[in-house]
Every structure is written in structure tokens, then in C-alpha cells.
Design an enzyme around this catalytic site. Structure first.
Site, mmCIF file in Angstrom:
data_model
loop_
_atom_site.group_PDB
_atom_site.id
_atom_site.type_symbol
_atom_site.label_atom_id
_atom_site.label_comp_id
_atom_site.label_asym_id
_atom_site.label_seq_id
_atom_site.Cartn_x
_atom_site.Cartn_y
_atom_site.Cartn_z
ATOM 1 N N THR A 83 30.964 27.772 32.899
ATOM 2 C CA THR A 83 31.909 28.667 33.559
ATOM 3 C C THR A 83 32.967 29.044 32.540
ATOM 4 O O THR A 83 33.274 28.261 31.635
ATOM 5 C CB THR A 83 32.571 27.980 34.759
ATOM 6 O OG1 THR A 83 33.314 26.863 34.263
ATOM 7 C CG2 THR A 83 31.524 27.479 35.727
ATOM 8 N N GLU A 109 29.458 26.997 40.674
ATOM 9 C CA GLU A 109 29.183 25.621 41.096
ATOM 10 C C GLU A 109 28.250 25.564 42.303
ATOM 11 O O GLU A 109 27.742 24.499 42.640
ATOM 12 C CB GLU A 109 30.502 24.909 41.441
ATOM 13 C CG GLU A 109 31.379 24.575 40.245
ATOM 14 C CD GLU A 109 32.232 25.758 39.745
ATOM 15 O OE1 GLU A 109 32.021 26.895 40.230
ATOM 16 O OE2 GLU A 109 33.082 25.539 38.859
ATOM 17 N N LYS A 157 53.466 31.436 45.459
ATOM 18 C CA LYS A 157 54.262 30.472 46.232
ATOM 19 C C LYS A 157 55.722 30.855 46.102
ATOM 20 O O LYS A 157 56.311 30.737 45.034
ATOM 21 C CB LYS A 157 54.011 29.053 45.725
ATOM 22 C CG LYS A 157 52.563 28.596 45.924
ATOM 23 C CD LYS A 157 52.256 27.286 45.225
ATOM 24 C CE LYS A 157 50.764 27.014 45.228
ATOM 25 N NZ LYS A 157 50.089 27.279 43.937
ATOM 26 N N TRP A 182 53.464 30.601 51.287
ATOM 27 C CA TRP A 182 52.342 31.130 50.509
ATOM 28 C C TRP A 182 52.140 32.612 50.828
ATOM 29 O O TRP A 182 52.149 33.014 51.990
ATOM 30 C CB TRP A 182 51.051 30.388 50.852
ATOM 31 C CG TRP A 182 50.909 29.047 50.215
ATOM 32 C CD1 TRP A 182 51.882 28.352 49.561
ATOM 33 C CD2 TRP A 182 49.733 28.232 50.179
ATOM 34 N NE1 TRP A 182 51.390 27.153 49.128
ATOM 35 C CE2 TRP A 182 50.069 27.046 49.485
ATOM 36 C CE3 TRP A 182 48.432 28.389 50.658
ATOM 37 C CZ2 TRP A 182 49.148 26.031 49.266
ATOM 38 C CZ3 TRP A 182 47.520 27.377 50.439
ATOM 39 C CH2 TRP A 182 47.868 26.207 49.746
#
Lengths: 549, 549
Positions: A188, A335, A445, A450
Site C-alpha cells: 500500500t 487490506e 476535528k 467532528w
């Protein structure tokens, strides 16, 4: 008393889930079907089977044996497809080298994967030359060349791909072995530190092939995929095996087109000329196509495209729909092999108006069978499926990487409490649709709250002047972070100063109650281009550095 | 160095191929879709999931634990589907009792499978009563009843199905365990000696589900199956899990109809009323339907039917095509879970005329991916794929039974040289299509030559007077065996003496060079009915005794 295992008859043949068993059937079912590389090469599955055997013999002749690792550095091609099968079918491991990494990173992956052989396209030699003396385990390098010219290089080759095949025997007795044998490894891009290697077994790749089939063939009665589809990948073959799709389409014996590099004219030429009906890509590619001058001259109404890798912005989804491209959103990552979800409509949604259907198509969709998805809060508790509450997306399935290669620490961060932690933030609605709202590390944030960067991008992507956008958090003394939004304007708006007007769009969304006050970005900045990663995703790590106050 | 197994992260969750993992997704995807039993019961997948949990709790309350065997004696129903999931998902084994065997044979299977619990429909008590005192291992018997009436019987029950469910908790934590755990067992009718038990693991049933999907969803672009299809099985659920189809259609969340007993009027009523689009059955059922007086009053053009269990006679294929039913031939057997081949047309055959297409549809088809089929001579050598040479059909696949339960000798006959020996005789043509020409034991052996009984049946089935036929070999002093053909005439021909005329049909085929001289049957005998086995196949063992000279 526990469960009773099945009694095994002494003489019973066990049929392991091996990649060779995916391949066999196409020779019976469609021996004369074609596999095509750009406008340079076309041959049949019959030829393909022969070339896979020849490649295995050639590699064996170079000393490749079970458990060895064979690295490939090539563009998307029939040759790459040959490697997808021949290398793991021999019991060796295919390392699909990430050719958009830097030479130093590529060196790291070659040494870390302990590659034994490298097959390299002559055009990619500039990546290999600076590192050739630091490669540790490689014993042989094979040159792939597409012209008669020999490249000027200091690298010594142990053979040339086509010549090795020409001389090799056309039959190879591919062995049986444990289905849990490692088949593939790739790295990755990794936003911090060294690239991380993920890896998949034969069993996982076979089961993922069935998973893809479930997602693509079984559910959408409006646009189901069959063996009559003409397939062309538009995500690179070095990256998650082009989403595993070449394994599915080879199993089904479909016509396959490999486009080499991704140039809009060549892509459109192949789509039209070869009557491509099925592709998959990241939103960037669709963005490139719908902004290509030729887009209005072609009929794309038979083309089904699965979108993944990044969220599908609503504005882009509309633009593609206007160009008659049938887009389907899907979700997964390196993944996860990758497929986890596909954004099918449920039958009762077929009657919905287009806007509501686009809502669904822009979500990441429903988990396919044999995939479990959950959303958890920071304490690991599942959050309600109300389409509002968000948390980290975690997954289970038979085809998820067991960890990062030779990296116990990161593997244990990935797998925790029995779930693979995706690092994505999302919500699940009452219908079961997953919506990714952010990467955990891209969430903005501010003042303890959020803000989803994807929500801000979604809003601004629908403005008629906006071509591309990226929302990021930049450091702020008082609030910790504050959102800013970068936009690339369409050519006809390039000269205008629209920053204030675009900021007003967010104020209006706030006034409508769609975003909180603290979600209105401090600035909208018009830029010429937005940094992207090697696989075409917004590179927010770079952007955060570039635009820190 | 051998193959490298994948590195397992300590914390990595392994996701076994368990039946519970097939079930989960339907609750997300189609919670409001219906499962229907005749005109008696209809409920949603949401209800189904609850009832599966309740059944597991009820069985656990009766003492059923991992490794126990639960026998079911019921008609095709929603209840049976509940058992298909709840029993193996608990880690117990589902014994689907063959209710068309004699009570003595049923007794043998119950004792041989070591059943712990029996669930029995009140209407099937006459099968259980004569043997109740000889049952060895059964601890509990549960009554299934569809009316308020209590049956008159000497059998003591330990509960009533619906009442147990009513009282049970609606949540059950189905455990994880080894995917190789035995999930199901059932008995083949067996033409000689005691019935033989075959058995399948969770892994095998999950992989077979994917195999079915490949065969039904991916290949036939003219008539592909999707989650929008409405499914009704017409092969009994006690027999090879109704070909495993209920597992596929539950995984995909399709509407499902269970017809109970097989009465033509009820079947046609359900097909029309519930808009059934997909079924599977043996040729006998199609024969029954096309000869039903109501066949001309209904529109069956949306009904796809997979035919298996016996060869599809050409005449019946034509009659069904005339009734607008879309027939597809498939091939498999109890020992193979069952699916091995499906008779899809290849794309280049779509343009062929109807007669040539029927040739293909009457074959048993192409092996689906992950199935290897070969034809071998008596010495075990593969014979040429020329569509002419015949031999025994042998198979490999991940979903074949590992053997016969507690029967090492028969298991070793079944599995020999790494292949499952089907006991069928057939040929493979140059396109890869398998054609079954006979059962090895039904081949008519005359003067050292073989005659295919199916070829003779195929010829006579096309005569306008013939409704059904069976070709068998009867003992002959000079030739060993000689062929005779039994026919059931259509009602309007019943009174006529056509035996000589029908024999002439074979003479003509001989004169055309289609069969050898020794293949012309000695006699064609008009009979009122032809003996069949419990699953509707011609019972040639009985016929050979009946018609021995």
C-alpha cells in the site's frame, strides 16, 4: 461432544481452492474468446492457456520454485494477466510492484518482499536503475519490451519475456498444494512511514472471486453482469490485483481488454472499438473522461462502471449519469482484497426518482454475502444503524489480509477484537447501506466536534463552476483544527474570483440545517490542481502540509 | 522449499465457510421479502431469521448439542427451510429422511445415521408407527401438525413444532466451528442392498452454493437468474437438499415458495399466483405438467426450469418448448451435492436453429468452474472428446461427498484413483458438452456390444403417440442381453395396437445409420405405467425383473 468432522475416505481426492482451478474452465467454455492488449496484441484463451504454461516453464527454467517470489513491473497487459495465473499456480508468490512509488520506496518493497526474480517493462527501467545496486535478494531480471529496440541501460538481463516464452514448452503440470499458500503480495502506498505489504492466499483469491460474482452477477436485475460482457479494467493491475476482477472474468471466459497506460483517447477508443461493457475505476478516471473533449461524440450507454477507491462525489455521479455512463459505487481497500460492499438499489428503489437513486448510488452500498460490516465507537461498541451516527468501519470476511507482511505490530493494530479495522469513518442507515464519511485520519476535528471532509466535498462538487475539490483540516490555535476547502474550477470559470461565492454555498447549507455552524469552512481556495496519490486519490497528507496556515 | 503458507496474525479472525454466514446477508438486503408455504403460510425473511433462532433454542432445550443428529420427516415447506439452517448452524447434523423409502428402509437410515431427534409431520406418522419400537438412538420425537387436530397414534411426542417455537427465545448465538464439520446427511434410494448415506460439510455446502450461482447467474445472458427471480423447488427437500438451491436463494434473499406435495393444480396455481420464475425438477414433473389439462390455460413463458435427475428426452424437451417453458438441463447426483454441469448455450450457438439448440439443451452440459469432468475407459484411461466414444463419467470438485457414511468399502469404490466414479456412462464432444448415455448398470450389453438405453428412449419419445418410455436389457441365452422398450401411450392412442409401428421406428433409425442393427429392440411393449423410484426416476431394476423373458 463437539461438532463431527466429516469422515474422510482414504482415497478421497481433496480439491483445494487454488487459482489453477479458476482457470481451467475457460478452455472448455470459451477457447476462442479474445484477450486484447491495446491495439498491439490480441489472442484467444487457447493461446492464453498455452502462454501461462510457457511462462511457468520459463520461470522454472530460471530457477523459480515453490515459495519463491516473482516481482512484476509492467503496465496493465495480457502479460500481467499471464503472471496473475502462472506465478501463483507454480506455488510461487506474485509481487505486483507499485510502480507509482518512488525508486527508494520500490527498493524497500523489493527487499522487504524478498523478491527472487523481477520482470520489468523497458519503459519502467528508470525506476529500477537508481536502485539496482541495493537490491538484495533478486537473482534474475527479465526484460519486457514491446519494440525491437534494446533499451540503453546498465542493468544486465537474464532473459527477454517473449523470447523465453517462445523457447518454453507449452505444457506444465501445475501442482496441488495447501490452499492457504500465499499467492500474492503488494504494498500500500502508506501515508506515513514505509509502504506496508498485504498478502493473500489462493483460498482467499478464489473466495473473493466468488464474492465479486455475487456482487456483480446476482443482485442487480437492472444491470447484471454475465459472461457476455466485455471487460476492461481501469484500476492498475499492481494495485489489489485490479480489484480481483481479472480472476473473475478469466474464470467466466469473458472477452478482456487491457489498456496499458490510462490515456483518455485510448480508453475511449477501446471502449468503443472493442464494445467494452464493464469496467471499474477510481472517480478520478471518470472525472478525466467526462471532461475529455471527445466525451460527447461517443455512446457510452452500454458501459457499466464500478467506482471505488474513493467516495463518489454527487456532482461527478450526476455528470456521469448525464454522459449515460452507468455508475455503481463499491467499497473496499488493499487490506480487504478488496470487495466489501456494492451500491445496488433494492428492488423497491427502482421506482424512486433519480435524485433519491443517486443518493443510494453515491453511498458505498450493502455488504455482499460473506462480508460482515459494523460501525464502532472509540470504545469498540457498535453504533446505531440510523444513517446519522458515525464510527470506525470494521469488517470480517474470508478474504481479508491476515496482516501486514513481516510487521506484527501493524498487523495487531489492523486486526483487533476479531475485526479488521479499516481506518474509515462511516454510518449505516436503516436499509443497511454503508456511507463512508471520512478516513479516520482525515476527519476534521474542530472544538471537540467532528466534521466529515467528504460531506463538504459533496456539497461543493455540485456547484456548476467546480471541477474538483478537497476539504481538509488545518491547524488552529483556538479550535485545534478548522476546515478549509480547495477547489479546481472548470476551464470556463478559471479566470473568475469565486471564493466568496463558494463559501456562501456552505453558509446556505448551514442555514438549511444540513451542516453545523462549525462545519462552514474558514476559506474556499481556488487552486490549479490538487495533489493526488499514486493510485489517484486525493493526497490529504500532502495537502494538509501545503495549506497549513 | 515448499509453498509459503500465509502468516497468521495472532489476533486475526478466521472466517470459516459456515452455513450461518450464508444466511446473515438476507436480513440486510431483503428483510421484507416473502417465504411462502402453499396457500397456508407466508412470512418475511425477518420472521424467518427469528424462527431459525427460535428453532435452535427449542432444539437446544430438548437437549440437542453440537454433533447430534436431527432427522426431519416433512413435506417441502418453510419449516424444512428453517431446519436447513437452524440445525447445522447449531453444529448439529441435519438428516433429511427419505420419506419415499419403505418403513423398514427408513428404520435402517434412522439407526444408521444415529439420529437423536426426529421432527415428523403428522401425515407421515404411518411411516414411523410400524418401526417405532426398533428405533435405537432417538431420544425425542417432535410432532409437526398443520391443523388443530391431534393425530391418533401410539407414538409419544416430546413437543409440537409450532408450540416449541412459540415458547422459545428469538435470539441464538450460533457458534463458530470448523468448516469441515458435517452439516447434513441423507440416504440414496440405492438400487441394491441398504440405502447408502452421503454427507456434506458446511464448507462443501457453502462452496456448492457459489457453484450454483456460477451455473445460474453468470453464463446465460439470455436467461440469467437474479435476486429478482421467484423461486419454487420441485425436487424434494429430503433429496440432496433440493439440489442446494434453497441455500442459494436464501443467501440472495429471493422470494421463495414451498409447494408441499407435488400436485399439478397446486403447482400451476402457485406458479401463476406467486409469479414463480425459477424452478428445478426431474423430467417426470414436466411430463406431468405438460400433460395436465390446464397447461394450455396458463402462461408459462416467464418460467425457467432446470431439469436434472434423469436425462431430458428430446420429445419432452420439445413439448415443454411448445408450452413456452424455458428448460435447461443440468447434471449431478446425490454424491455430488449435486451440481456438476449445466446445459448453457455458448454465445455462438444463440444463432443456431431450434433443432440444433435442442440438441444442446438435451445434453447434460458444460462443467461449471471448479468442477473437473472426465470420461474414462474400463482401464481408467481418458477417452477422446469426440462426442462418440463413451466411458464412465468421473468428477472432481470441492463439493463431492467424501464417501458413504460408515461404509469404507463402498466409499473406496466411489473414490478411486483420485476421482469420484459416478456410475454414469457418457461422452464429451469437441465443444466440451457432456452427454450421459446411460447408467453403467443400465447399459444394455448384447453380443459383446453396448447399447445406450437413453438413446432408444430418446428415439421413441419423439413419436406422437408416446407419452413415456423405458428401454431395458432382458436376459437372452444367445446374446447375453437384448433390448426391449416399454411405452405408455398418450390417452388418445391408448386403445390402439401400435407395438409393431413403434418397432418400425427403430428399424428406420437403423436404416438411417443412427443406431446399429443390434440396437433395434426385440419388442416394444405398450404398458399402463412404468415403475419409478421414490424420486421419480425410472426404476430399471424393477423393470428388468418385471419384463425378464
Amino acid at each position: 461432544m463437539g461438532v463431527k468432522l466429516i469422515e474422510k475416505c482414504e482415497s478421497a481426492y481433496t480439491y483445494p481452492l487454488l487459482i489453477k482451478n479458476l482457470l481451467k474452465n475457460s478452455l472448455i467454455r470459451s477457447p476462442d474468446q479474445e484477450i486484447i492488449y491495446r491495439d498491439q496484441m490480441r489472442y484467444t484463451y487457447r493461446d492464453f492457456h498455452i502462454r501461462v504454461a510457457k511462462l511457468a516453464n520459463a520461470l522454472a527454467g530460471l530457477g523459480v520454485k515453490e515459495g519463491d517470489t516473482v516481482a512484476v513491473m509492467d503496465f496493465d497487459s495480457h502479460r500481467y494477466l499471464e503472471c496473475y495465473f502462472a506465478v501463483p499456480m507454480m506455488g510461487a508468490i506474485l509481487h505486483t510492484v507499485h510502480i507509482r512509488l518512488s525508486p527508494e520506496q520500490i527498493l524497500y518493497t523489493i527487499n522487504h518482499a524478498e523478491d527472487d526474480v523481477i520482470l520489468v517493462n523497458s519503459e519502467l527501467l528508470p525506476l529500477l536503475e537508481p536502485i539496482k545496486d541495493k537490491i538484495e535478494t533478486v537473482k534474475k531480471i527479465i526484460l519486457i519490451k514491446e519494440t525491437d529496440q534494446n533499451p540503453e541501460t546498465a542493468i544486465q538481463f537474464d532473459g527477454i519475456y517473449e523470447e523465453l516464452l517462445k523457447d518454453a514448452s507449452d505444457s506444465f503440470d501445475f501442482p496441488d498444494f495447501d490452499e492457504n499458500a500465499r499467492a500474492t503480495t503488494f504494498y500500500t502506498s502508506g501515508t506515513t512511514g514505509n509502504p506496508k505489504g498485504v498478502y493473500f492466499s489462493h483460498r482467499q483469491l478464489v473466495l473473493h472471486t466468488y464474492g465479486l460474482m455475487t456482487g456483480l452477477c446476482a443482485f442487480d436485475s437492472q444491470a447484471v453482469m454475465t459472461s457476455a460482457d466485455v471487460y476492461m479494467p481501469l484500476t492498475p493491475m499492481f494495485h489489489v490485483h485490479a480489484w480481483g476482477m481479472p480472476y473473475l472474468f478469466t474464470m467466466l471466459g469473458n472477452k478482456q481488454i487491457y489498456p496499458g497506460r490510462y490515456e483518455p483517447e485510448m480508453i475511449l477508443k477501446l471502449v468503443m472499438g472493442e464494445k467494452v461493457t464493464f469496467s471499474h475505476c477510481v472517480p478520478t478516471i471518470i472525472h478525466m473522461l467526462v471532461n475529455s473533449p471527445v466525451i460527447n461524440k461517443v455512446d457510452l450507454s452500454n458501459w457499466k462502471v464500478v467506482i471505488g477507491g474513493s467516495a463518489l462525489p454527487r456532482g461527478l455521479c450526476k455528470a456521469a449519469t448525464n454522459a449515460k455512463i452507468n455508475l455503481y459505487s463499491a467499497y473496499g481497500m488493499s487490506e480487504t482484497c478488496p470487495l466489501l460492499t456494492v451500491a445496488h438499489l433494492k428492488p423497491h428503489m427502482y421506482e424512486w426518482d433519480e435524485e433519491k437513486q443517486i443518493d443510494i448510488r453515491c453511498k458505498t452500498g450493502l455488504p455482499i454475502p460473506m462480508v460482515d460490516i459494523e460501525i464502532i465507537d472509540p470504545l469498540g461498541n457498535p453504533v446505531a444503524h440510523d444513517g446519522v451516527q458515525t464510527g470506525e468501519v470494521v469488517a470480517r470476511s474470508p478474504w481479508l489480509t491476515q496482516g501486514y507482511l513481516h510487521n506484527q505490530e501493524k498487523s495487531e493494530e489492523l486486526w483487533f477484537d476479531g475485526w479488521l479495522h479499516t481506518g474509515d469513518v462511516g454510518s449505516i442507515d436503516a436499509e443497511g447501506y454503508l456511507k463512508i464519511t471520512d478516513r479516520l485520519k482525515d476527519v476534521i476535528k474542530t472544538g471537540g466536534e467532528w466534521i466529515s471532509s467528504l460531506t463538504l466535498e459533496d456539497i461543493i462538487s455540485q456547484h456548476p463552476a467546480v471541477s474538483e475539490s478537497a476539504a481538509i483540516g488545518v491547524p488552529d490555535e483556538k479550535w485545534g483544527e478548522r476546515p478549509i476547502v480547495l477547489v479546481v474550477l472548470k476551464d470556463e470559470f478559471k479566470e473568475k474570483d469565486l471564493e466568496d461565492e463558494l463559501k456562501k454555498v456552505f453558509m446556505e447549507e448551514y442555514e438549511k440545517g444540513n451542516i453545523p455552524k462549525y462545519g462552514v469552512p474558514d476559506r474556499v481556495i481556488s487552486v490549479d490542481s490538487i495533489a493526488k496519490t499514486g493510485v489517484g486519490k486525493l493526497d490529504k497528507k500532502v495537502l494538509r502540509v501545503q495549506y497549513a496556515k
